[in-house]
Design a protein around this motif. Structure first.
Motif, PDB file in Angstrom:
ATOM      1  N   LEU A 167       0.822  -1.212   0.000  1.00 26.54           N
ATOM      2  CA  LEU A 167       0.000   0.000   0.000  1.00 26.54           C
ATOM      3  C   LEU A 167       0.855   1.260   0.000  1.00 26.54           C
ATOM      4  O   LEU A 167       0.495   2.268  -0.620  1.00 26.54           O
ATOM      5  CB  LEU A 167      -0.941  -0.014   1.203  1.00 26.54           C
ATOM      6  CG  LEU A 167      -1.987  -1.132   1.193  1.00 26.54           C
ATOM      7  CD1 LEU A 167      -2.731  -1.181   2.513  1.00 26.54           C
ATOM      8  CD2 LEU A 167      -2.962  -0.967   0.039  1.00 26.54           C
ATOM      9  N   VAL A 168       1.984   1.216   0.681  1.00 28.31           N
ATOM     10  CA  VAL A 168       2.892   2.361   0.661  1.00 28.31           C
ATOM     11  C   VAL A 168       3.524   2.517  -0.714  1.00 28.31           C
ATOM     12  O   VAL A 168       3.588   3.615  -1.274  1.00 28.31           O
ATOM     13  CB  VAL A 168       3.969   2.215   1.747  1.00 28.31           C
ATOM     14  CG1 VAL A 168       5.053   3.288   1.593  1.00 28.31           C
ATOM     15  CG2 VAL A 168       3.346   2.326   3.136  1.00 28.31           C
ATOM     16  N   THR A 169       3.982   1.425  -1.284  1.00 26.38           N
ATOM     17  CA  THR A 169       4.637   1.518  -2.593  1.00 26.38           C
ATOM     18  C   THR A 169       3.656   1.942  -3.681  1.00 26.38           C
ATOM     19  O   THR A 169       4.044   2.576  -4.663  1.00 26.38           O
ATOM     20  CB  THR A 169       5.325   0.197  -2.963  1.00 26.38           C
ATOM     21  OG1 THR A 169       6.097   0.396  -4.140  1.00 26.38           O
ATOM     22  CG2 THR A 169       4.349  -0.911  -3.243  1.00 26.38           C
ATOM     23  N   HIS A 170       2.365   1.640  -3.508  1.00 27.08           N
ATOM     24  CA  HIS A 170       1.351   2.047  -4.482  1.00 27.08           C
ATOM     25  C   HIS A 170       0.927   3.504  -4.323  1.00 27.08           C
ATOM     26  O   HIS A 170       0.120   3.989  -5.119  1.00 27.08           O
ATOM     27  CB  HIS A 170       0.109   1.167  -4.355  1.00 27.08           C
ATOM     28  CG  HIS A 170       0.327  -0.285  -4.653  1.00 27.08           C
ATOM     29  ND1 HIS A 170       1.448  -0.766  -5.308  1.00 27.08           N
ATOM     30  CD2 HIS A 170      -0.452  -1.378  -4.391  1.00 27.08           C
ATOM     31  CE1 HIS A 170       1.347  -2.080  -5.427  1.00 27.08           C
ATOM     32  NE2 HIS A 170       0.228  -2.476  -4.886  1.00 27.08           N
ATOM     33  N   GLY A 171       1.414   4.202  -3.293  1.00 29.67           N
ATOM     34  CA  GLY A 171       1.012   5.582  -3.069  1.00 29.67           C
ATOM     35  C   GLY A 171      -0.339   5.714  -2.393  1.00 29.67           C
ATOM     36  O   GLY A 171      -0.943   6.790  -2.401  1.00 29.67           O
ATOM     37  N   ILE A 172      -0.817   4.646  -1.770  1.00 29.06           N
ATOM     38  CA  ILE A 172      -2.123   4.646  -1.105  1.00 29.06           C
ATOM     39  C   ILE A 172      -1.971   4.948   0.385  1.00 29.06           C
ATOM     40  O   ILE A 172      -2.729   5.740   0.952  1.00 29.06           O
ATOM     41  CB  ILE A 172      -2.823   3.288  -1.303  1.00 29.06           C
ATOM     42  CG1 ILE A 172      -3.063   3.032  -2.790  1.00 29.06           C
ATOM     43  CG2 ILE A 172      -4.124   3.211  -0.514  1.00 29.06           C
ATOM     44  CD1 ILE A 172      -3.452   1.595  -3.113  1.00 29.06           C
ATOM     45  N   GLY A 173      -1.010   4.288   1.034  1.00 30.05           N
ATOM     46  CA  GLY A 173      -0.810   4.437   2.465  1.00 30.05           C
ATOM     47  C   GLY A 173       0.436   5.241   2.788  1.00 30.05           C
ATOM     48  O   GLY A 173       1.363   5.349   1.975  1.00 30.05           O
ATOM     49  N   GLU A 174       0.465   5.792   3.989  1.00 37.16           N
ATOM     50  CA  GLU A 174       1.631   6.518   4.497  1.00 37.16           C
ATOM     51  C   GLU A 174       1.809   6.196   5.974  1.00 37.16           C
ATOM     52  O   GLU A 174       0.850   5.862   6.676  1.00 37.16           O
ATOM     53  CB  GLU A 174       1.444   8.031   4.368  1.00 37.16           C
ATOM     54  CG  GLU A 174       1.363   8.554   2.959  1.00 37.16           C
ATOM     55  CD  GLU A 174       1.181  10.060   2.962  1.00 37.16           C
ATOM     56  OE1 GLU A 174       2.005  10.759   2.357  1.00 37.16           O
ATOM     57  OE2 GLU A 174       0.219  10.535   3.594  1.00 37.16           O
ATOM     58  N   GLN A 175       3.051   6.352   6.454  1.00 37.85           N
ATOM     59  CA  GLN A 175       3.336   6.155   7.863  1.00 37.85           C
ATOM     60  C   GLN A 175       3.612   7.490   8.553  1.00 37.85           C
ATOM     61  O   GLN A 175       3.698   8.541   7.918  1.00 37.85           O
ATOM     62  CB  GLN A 175       4.547   5.234   8.043  1.00 37.85           C
ATOM     63  CG  GLN A 175       4.460   3.934   7.294  1.00 37.85           C
ATOM     64  CD  GLN A 175       5.315   3.953   6.044  1.00 37.85           C
ATOM     65  OE1 GLN A 175       5.343   4.946   5.306  1.00 37.85           O
ATOM     66  NE2 GLN A 175       6.020   2.870   5.801  1.00 37.85           N
ATOM     67  N   LEU A 176       3.784   7.426   9.864  1.00 42.95           N
ATOM     68  CA  LEU A 176       4.126   8.626  10.635  1.00 42.95           C
ATOM     69  C   LEU A 176       5.481   9.169  10.215  1.00 42.95           C
ATOM     70  O   LEU A 176       5.698  10.385  10.166  1.00 42.95           O
ATOM     71  CB  LEU A 176       4.119   8.308  12.133  1.00 42.95           C
ATOM     72  CG  LEU A 176       2.747   7.932  12.710  1.00 42.95           C
ATOM     73  CD1 LEU A 176       2.900   7.423  14.138  1.00 42.95           C
ATOM     74  CD2 LEU A 176       1.795   9.122  12.667  1.00 42.95           C
ATOM     75  N   PHE A 177       6.423   8.266   9.917  1.00 42.91           N
ATOM     76  CA  PHE A 177       7.738   8.644   9.413  1.00 42.91           C
ATOM     77  C   PHE A 177       7.986   7.885   8.117  1.00 42.91           C
ATOM     78  O   PHE A 177       7.366   6.849   7.858  1.00 42.91           O
ATOM     79  CB  PHE A 177       8.838   8.329  10.434  1.00 42.91           C
ATOM     80  CG  PHE A 177       8.809   9.215  11.648  1.00 42.91           C
ATOM     81  CD1 PHE A 177       9.671  10.309  11.748  1.00 42.91           C
ATOM     82  CD2 PHE A 177       7.918   8.984  12.687  1.00 42.91           C
ATOM     83  CE1 PHE A 177       9.642  11.129  12.852  1.00 42.91           C
ATOM     84  CE2 PHE A 177       7.877   9.812  13.800  1.00 42.91           C
ATOM     85  CZ  PHE A 177       8.742  10.893  13.883  1.00 42.91           C
ATOM     86  N   GLN A 178       8.897   8.387   7.293  1.00 39.20           N
ATOM     87  CA  GLN A 178       9.251   7.707   6.059  1.00 39.20           C
ATOM     88  C   GLN A 178      10.745   7.871   5.804  1.00 39.20           C
ATOM     89  O   GLN A 178      11.431   8.618   6.516  1.00 39.20           O
ATOM     90  CB  GLN A 178       8.453   8.263   4.882  1.00 39.20           C
ATOM     91  CG  GLN A 178       8.776   9.707   4.542  1.00 39.20           C
ATOM     92  CD  GLN A 178       7.980  10.204   3.345  1.00 39.20           C
ATOM     93  OE1 GLN A 178       6.913   9.682   3.033  1.00 39.20           O
ATOM     94  NE2 GLN A 178       8.480  11.219   2.683  1.00 39.20           N
ATOM     95  N   VAL A 179      11.235   7.151   4.807  1.00 39.26           N
ATOM     96  CA  VAL A 179      12.642   7.234   4.434  1.00 39.26           C
ATOM     97  C   VAL A 179      12.756   8.135   3.204  1.00 39.26           C
ATOM     98  O   VAL A 179      12.061   7.935   2.211  1.00 39.26           O
ATOM     99  CB  VAL A 179      13.230   5.842   4.143  1.00 39.26           C
ATOM    100  CG1 VAL A 179      14.703   5.950   3.746  1.00 39.26           C
ATOM    101  CG2 VAL A 179      13.076   4.943   5.372  1.00 39.26           C
ATOM    102  N   SER A 180      13.622   9.143   3.291  1.00 41.83           N
ATOM    103  CA  SER A 180      13.769  10.095   2.197  1.00 41.83           C
ATOM    104  C   SER A 180      14.567   9.486   1.053  1.00 41.83           C
ATOM    105  O   SER A 180      15.129   8.389   1.167  1.00 41.83           O
ATOM    106  CB  SER A 180      14.480  11.354   2.690  1.00 41.83           C
ATOM    107  OG  SER A 180      15.852  11.071   2.949  1.00 41.83           O
TER     108      SER A 180
END
Length: 503
Positions: free
Chosen positions: A59-72
């Motif tokens: 879901l994150v890789t599809h651009g649907i989900g996000e987390q509180l933090f991410q890797v730049s």
């Protein structure tokens, strides 16, 4: 500073309310409409519930989900839905949420909703408990979370950037997320149709997206060549010549933080002997694998060499040492060149899966190397790698894994190698290793964590439950419509807020 400047958009469009009904609608598999972009890749989320397996990653890789933090893009852990995280004297953490963030139905992101989602995931998904045990989230007020961890940790932002922690609202129809795209139609195993999240900044600049699963690399390349796809993610290297000079098409290659590796099932009667596993590891020539893939570089350990906690390597081929180890373990080469012991031939099945085309390319190379050692190898390909690995129904399994998705070594070393870990596919158990990971879990000093991660890799190399092979390079086909697309983050951030049509 947050990686994106986020604000409520002027256009207010309601989130699609009947997703469950739309899942049943037939979907055409041809090119998308002119105002949408079609993306092809070999993998697709199996569902929409982040609490199930590796769905959160997809879901994150599809651009649907996000987390509180991410890797730049540069590999640093940065705030996203959160603005900060601070360690408290009592061992808990205080996490402040970023302002003006919204779910795709317009609901503001609040501490209460974040806590409900991540507590549910933590209870259901073992991957969410791998690095610091169970995390408990409590809303202090609408913008503040108190986070308690089962095992004390000083790297909570990195943990919250792991793929198990996207934020969502659970509903009867389907979860609602915060990412730049929102699902309008989901056909399991086939495709996901998405539209820009109207409550995300610059929504009017993003196209609609049809994300298609194409099971194997060659079919992906053919679909891109025929014009069915605007973007083809992870083209097989042997297809790249098709696009030399092709009008309106380009290939962008980039190094990834994945490792190609080979699990060895320690429950197998032959592979329970560490000497056999080490012999197999020594028999493989990593340079031959790089040559077969025509890209990448030999692995030095469990992590890409760009990480400070990478192994020192090199992992070299030594056939004579490998043969000696098999001799010591009682496997004797017969007249047909295959070793046997107690009347049983040393025969193994080597598995791979087409979603990572390079792994299938590696199979004949590994088979030839082991044949020279006196090991008879047959090959199998599965489209259900997680099922085969999880059931332990393999001898050897070529595998691709992002080993530091949140920029830290702890998740991979714990989740895949501790005795009772959820993804200990090899079945290996070593009390010294378990004690080392417990020490790593509690250690906050960055230099000490590096040293512990390197010791862990030394133990893995000594006992060989897995063989690390190649740090790969991947290839993305882009049409003129999305020629500005730049791949990064391996396959962890394929569709991002900056995914827009090229002007």
């Amino acid at each position: 500073m947050l990686p994106f400047s986020l604000r409520r958009p002027v256009k207010q469009v309601l989130h699609c309310a009947a997703l469950g009904a739309m899942m049943a609608l037939p979907v055409a598999m041809g090119p998308a409409q002119a105002d949408s972009v079609t993306v092809g890749q070999t993998f697709l989320a199996s569902g929409l519930d982040p609490a199930e397996g590796a769905t959160g990653w997809a879901l994150v890789t599809h651009g649907i989900g996000e987390q509180l933090f991410q890797v730049s893009r540069s590999g640093e852990v940065v705030p996203n839905l959160a603005s900060s995280a601070n360690f408290n004297a009592d061992g808990t953490w205080t996490v402040e949420l970023a302002p003006d963030r919204f779910f795709s139905d317009g609901t503001p992101v609040s501490a209460e909703l974040v806590a409900a989602a991540l507590n549910r995931t933590g209870e259901a998904n073992p991957s969410a408990r791998a690095t610091a045990g169970r995390l408990t989230f409590e809303a202090v007020d609408s913008n503040t979370l108190k986070v308690s961890t089962e095992e004390q940790t000083t790297i909570l932002p990195s943990i919250l950037a792991e793929w198990a922690f996207p934020v969502y609202i659970e509903t009867d129809a389907a979860p609602i997320f915060t990412g730049p795209f929102t699902v309008t139609d989901f056909q399991p195993g086939s495709q996901i149709s998405m539209t820009p999240n109207a409550y995300y900044h610059d929504a009017d600049k993003r196209p609609d997206v049809v994300l298609r699963r194409i099971a194997d690399g060659q079919s992906l390349a053919l679909a891109f060549a025929s014009g069915e796809l605007d973007l083809a993610f992870n083209l097989p290297v042997e297809s790249l010549s098709m696009f030399d000079g092709a009008p309106g098409k380009a290939v962008k290659s980039f190094p990834v933080a994945y490792q190609y590796m080979m699990w060895m099932n320690t429950r197998h009667p032959a592979l329970e002997d560490v000497r056999v596993r080490r012999a197999i590891d020594l028999a493989v020539n990593r340079d031959d694998l790089v040559a077969a893939a025509r890209a990448g570089k030999p692995a030095t350990g469990a992590f890409a060499s760009s990480y400070p906690f990478a192994g020192s390597g090199p992992l070299t081929q030594d056939l004579e040492a490998a043969k000696s180890l098999l001799d010591e373990s009682g496997w004797v080469k017969g007249e047909d060149g295959v070793r046997s012991k107690d009347g049983k031939r040393l025969e193994l099945v080597l598995w791979a899966y087409p979603q990572r085309p390079d792994l299938v390319t590696f199979q004949p190379v590994v088979r030839a190397a082991l044949a020279e050692l006196g090991v008879s190898v047959t090959t199998q390909v599965t489209e259900s790698p997680s099922q085969v690995a999880g059931e332990g129904s393999f001898d050897l399994f070529l595998w691709a894994q992002h080993t530091a998705p949140a920029g830290d070594p702890g998740l991979f070393l714990s989740l895949f190698f501790e005795t009772d870990a959820a993804r200990n596919y090899s079945g290996w158990s070593n009390p010294d290793y378990d004690a080392l990971i417990a020490e790593l879990r509690a250690e906050g000093d960055p230099q000490a964590r590096i040293a512990l991660a390197q010791k862990a890799q030394e133990l893995i190399a000594e006992h060989a439950p897995a063989s690390f092979l190649v740090t790969p390079e991947w290839h993305v086909g882009v049409s003129k419509r999305v020629s500005g697309y730049e791949p990064w983050g391996s396959d962890y951030y394929v569709l991002r807020p900056d995914f827009m049509l090229t002007q």
